[in-house]
Scaffold this motif. Sequence first.
Motif, PDB file in Angstrom:
ATOM      1  N   UNK A  51    -143.741   6.242 -36.774  1.00  0.00           N
ATOM      2  CA  UNK A  51    -144.333   4.953 -36.431  1.00  0.00           C
ATOM      3  C   UNK A  51    -144.430   4.036 -37.638  1.00  0.00           C
ATOM      4  N   UNK A  52    -144.805   4.606 -38.796  1.00  0.00           N
ATOM      5  CA  UNK A  52    -144.900   3.812 -40.025  1.00  0.00           C
ATOM      6  C   UNK A  52    -143.518   3.347 -40.470  1.00  0.00           C
ATOM      7  N   UNK A  53    -142.524   4.219 -40.360  1.00  0.00           N
ATOM      8  CA  UNK A  53    -141.155   3.849 -40.735  1.00  0.00           C
ATOM      9  C   UNK A  53    -140.651   2.701 -39.859  1.00  0.00           C
ATOM     10  N   UNK A  54    -140.938   2.769 -38.565  1.00  0.00           N
ATOM     11  CA  UNK A  54    -140.529   1.691 -37.654  1.00  0.00           C
ATOM     12  C   UNK A  54    -141.228   0.387 -38.017  1.00  0.00           C
ATOM     13  N   UNK A  55    -142.490   0.502 -38.461  1.00  0.00           N
ATOM     14  CA  UNK A  55    -143.223  -0.693 -38.888  1.00  0.00           C
ATOM     15  C   UNK A  55    -142.575  -1.293 -40.136  1.00  0.00           C
ATOM     16  N   UNK A  56    -142.188  -0.453 -41.081  1.00  0.00           N
ATOM     17  CA  UNK A  56    -141.494  -0.930 -42.277  1.00  0.00           C
ATOM     18  C   UNK A  56    -140.179  -1.629 -41.899  1.00  0.00           C
ATOM     19  N   UNK A  57    -139.482  -1.072 -40.921  1.00  0.00           N
ATOM     20  CA  UNK A  57    -138.234  -1.685 -40.466  1.00  0.00           C
ATOM     21  C   UNK A  57    -138.494  -3.064 -39.869  1.00  0.00           C
ATOM     22  N   UNK A  58    -139.539  -3.165 -39.043  1.00  0.00           N
ATOM     23  CA  UNK A  58    -139.863  -4.458 -38.421  1.00  0.00           C
ATOM     24  C   UNK A  58    -140.245  -5.499 -39.458  1.00  0.00           C
ATOM     25  N   UNK A  59    -140.907  -5.051 -40.549  1.00  0.00           N
ATOM     26  CA  UNK A  59    -141.348  -5.966 -41.598  1.00  0.00           C
ATOM     27  C   UNK A  59    -140.244  -6.297 -42.608  1.00  0.00           C
ATOM     28  N   UNK A  60    -139.076  -5.684 -42.420  1.00  0.00           N
ATOM     29  CA  UNK A  60    -137.958  -5.965 -43.312  1.00  0.00           C
ATOM     30  C   UNK A  60    -138.019  -5.235 -44.640  1.00  0.00           C
ATOM     31  N   UNK A  61    -138.877  -4.197 -44.738  1.00  0.00           N
ATOM     32  CA  UNK A  61    -139.006  -3.447 -45.979  1.00  0.00           C
ATOM     33  C   UNK A  61    -137.872  -2.436 -46.151  1.00  0.00           C
ATOM     34  N   UNK A  92    -139.033   4.656 -49.126  1.00  0.00           N
ATOM     35  CA  UNK A  92    -140.256   4.747 -48.318  1.00  0.00           C
ATOM     36  C   UNK A  92    -141.413   5.263 -49.166  1.00  0.00           C
ATOM     37  N   UNK A  93    -141.155   6.264 -50.004  1.00  0.00           N
ATOM     38  CA  UNK A  93    -142.210   6.801 -50.873  1.00  0.00           C
ATOM     39  C   UNK A  93    -142.748   5.730 -51.824  1.00  0.00           C
ATOM     40  N   UNK A  94    -141.846   4.919 -52.374  1.00  0.00           N
ATOM     41  CA  UNK A  94    -142.266   3.854 -53.286  1.00  0.00           C
ATOM     42  C   UNK A  94    -143.103   2.813 -52.541  1.00  0.00           C
ATOM     43  N   UNK A  95    -142.660   2.439 -51.355  1.00  0.00           N
ATOM     44  CA  UNK A  95    -143.416   1.469 -50.546  1.00  0.00           C
ATOM     45  C   UNK A  95    -144.821   1.989 -50.276  1.00  0.00           C
ATOM     46  N   UNK A  96    -144.908   3.242 -49.855  1.00  0.00           N
ATOM     47  CA  UNK A  96    -146.216   3.829 -49.542  1.00  0.00           C
ATOM     48  C   UNK A  96    -147.095   3.898 -50.791  1.00  0.00           C
ATOM     49  N   UNK A 103    -146.957   1.910 -53.473  1.00  0.00           N
ATOM     50  CA  UNK A 103    -147.403   0.561 -53.810  1.00  0.00           C
ATOM     51  C   UNK A 103    -148.513   0.108 -52.866  1.00  0.00           C
ATOM     52  N   UNK A 104    -148.412   0.531 -51.636  1.00  0.00           N
ATOM     53  CA  UNK A 104    -149.394   0.134 -50.638  1.00  0.00           C
ATOM     54  C   UNK A 104    -150.731   0.847 -50.836  1.00  0.00           C
ATOM     55  N   UNK A 105    -150.695   2.146 -51.105  1.00  0.00           N
ATOM     56  CA  UNK A 105    -151.917   2.943 -51.158  1.00  0.00           C
ATOM     57  C   UNK A 105    -152.552   2.987 -52.542  1.00  0.00           C
ATOM     58  N   UNK A 106    -151.748   3.032 -53.599  1.00  0.00           N
ATOM     59  CA  UNK A 106    -152.297   3.186 -54.941  1.00  0.00           C
ATOM     60  C   UNK A 106    -152.484   1.858 -55.661  1.00  0.00           C
ATOM     61  N   UNK A 107    -151.679   0.867 -55.297  1.00  0.00           N
ATOM     62  CA  UNK A 107    -151.808  -0.438 -55.957  1.00  0.00           C
ATOM     63  C   UNK A 107    -152.318  -1.500 -55.006  1.00  0.00           C
ATOM     64  N   UNK A 108    -152.570  -1.111 -53.760  1.00  0.00           N
ATOM     65  CA  UNK A 108    -153.174  -1.989 -52.754  1.00  0.00           C
ATOM     66  C   UNK A 108    -152.380  -3.280 -52.567  1.00  0.00           C
ATOM     67  N   UNK A 109    -151.059  -3.180 -52.693  1.00  0.00           N
ATOM     68  CA  UNK A 109    -150.215  -4.354 -52.511  1.00  0.00           C
ATOM     69  C   UNK A 109    -149.973  -4.601 -51.028  1.00  0.00           C
ATOM     70  N   UNK A 110    -150.068  -5.849 -50.574  1.00  0.00           N
ATOM     71  CA  UNK A 110    -149.732  -6.143 -49.179  1.00  0.00           C
ATOM     72  C   UNK A 110    -148.239  -5.984 -48.941  1.00  0.00           C
ATOM     73  N   UNK A 111    -147.858  -5.767 -47.701  1.00  0.00           N
ATOM     74  CA  UNK A 111    -146.452  -5.502 -47.392  1.00  0.00           C
ATOM     75  C   UNK A 111    -145.541  -6.667 -47.783  1.00  0.00           C
ATOM     76  N   UNK A 112    -146.037  -7.897 -47.650  1.00  0.00           N
ATOM     77  CA  UNK A 112    -145.204  -9.046 -48.019  1.00  0.00           C
ATOM     78  C   UNK A 112    -144.866  -9.022 -49.507  1.00  0.00           C
ATOM     79  N   UNK A 113    -145.857  -8.664 -50.334  1.00  0.00           N
ATOM     80  CA  UNK A 113    -145.615  -8.588 -51.780  1.00  0.00           C
ATOM     81  C   UNK A 113    -144.673  -7.439 -52.111  1.00  0.00           C
ATOM     82  N   UNK A 114    -144.845  -6.310 -51.409  1.00  0.00           N
ATOM     83  CA  UNK A 114    -143.961  -5.166 -51.621  1.00  0.00           C
ATOM     84  C   UNK A 114    -142.527  -5.542 -51.265  1.00  0.00           C
ATOM     85  N   UNK A 115    -142.357  -6.228 -50.156  1.00  0.00           N
ATOM     86  CA  UNK A 115    -141.009  -6.650 -49.734  1.00  0.00           C
ATOM     87  C   UNK A 115    -140.369  -7.529 -50.802  1.00  0.00           C
TER      88      UNK A 115
END
Length: 238
Positions: A35-45, A67-71, A73-85
């Motif tokens: 489900x998380x992977x599909x969400x990343x796909x929808x967000x263009x990550x 995917x590991x890097x995205x996760x 950045x999201x969990x340890x650096x609290x970056x929003x998905x738009x910034x990660x993208x």
Amino acid sequence: MSTASDARDAAADGAPGNGLLRMRELAAQSGVSAGTIKHYLREGLLPEPVRTSRNMAYYPPDFVERIRVIKQLQEERFMPLKAIKQVMDEDPERTRALVELEDRVIERAAAGEAKRVSAAELRRRYEILDRLEELEVLTPTKSGYSPSDVQIVEAIARFRAGGYDERIGFTVYDTLRYRRALEELVKEEVEVLMGRLAGEMDTDRALRLIDDGREPLNDLIAALHSKLLVAELKRRRS
């Protein structure tokens, strides 16, 4: 690295090739739910996978690390998905190198701070711990104080022994002035350091460079402090 044409050729044979992964395999290897992977796909990550039918897609193996890097950045650096993208789109390899370098620096710093001095032992030697803890200049754990905490206390004790005491107005609250100034300096330093080292050299070499720079940096700060102190006194006189 697997390509889209590889996936299409493999799909024509009815099975993935060159290490291509189905969704359940990608989820298992990356440690992230489908489900998380599909969400990343929808967000263009993540780039679009190669779809061989409406319900079947194959994913290149390098999706696992991305995917590991995205996760991370999201969990340890609290970056929003738009910034990660944005950072992943600009230079994904540099982003991976930056995350690896930051993690290694943190791991080494944490290892150096792992040794603890008990609160009871430090309190026998110094009487200022409570106030420094209230100011969050010291950050002890249940196990006691880190080497950096001990160095701070010992430095303040040397100040006091040299005459910088409360009788003439010097208190532990003066440490906040230095902490505030250093917080901004360190924030800028980390941005510059990581920006220049990550992706430009291997992580081990970057760590050696950081280690080798500690002593000259301390000397540089001390020399600049002395120079600026004299300049400020002259300015006041004039």
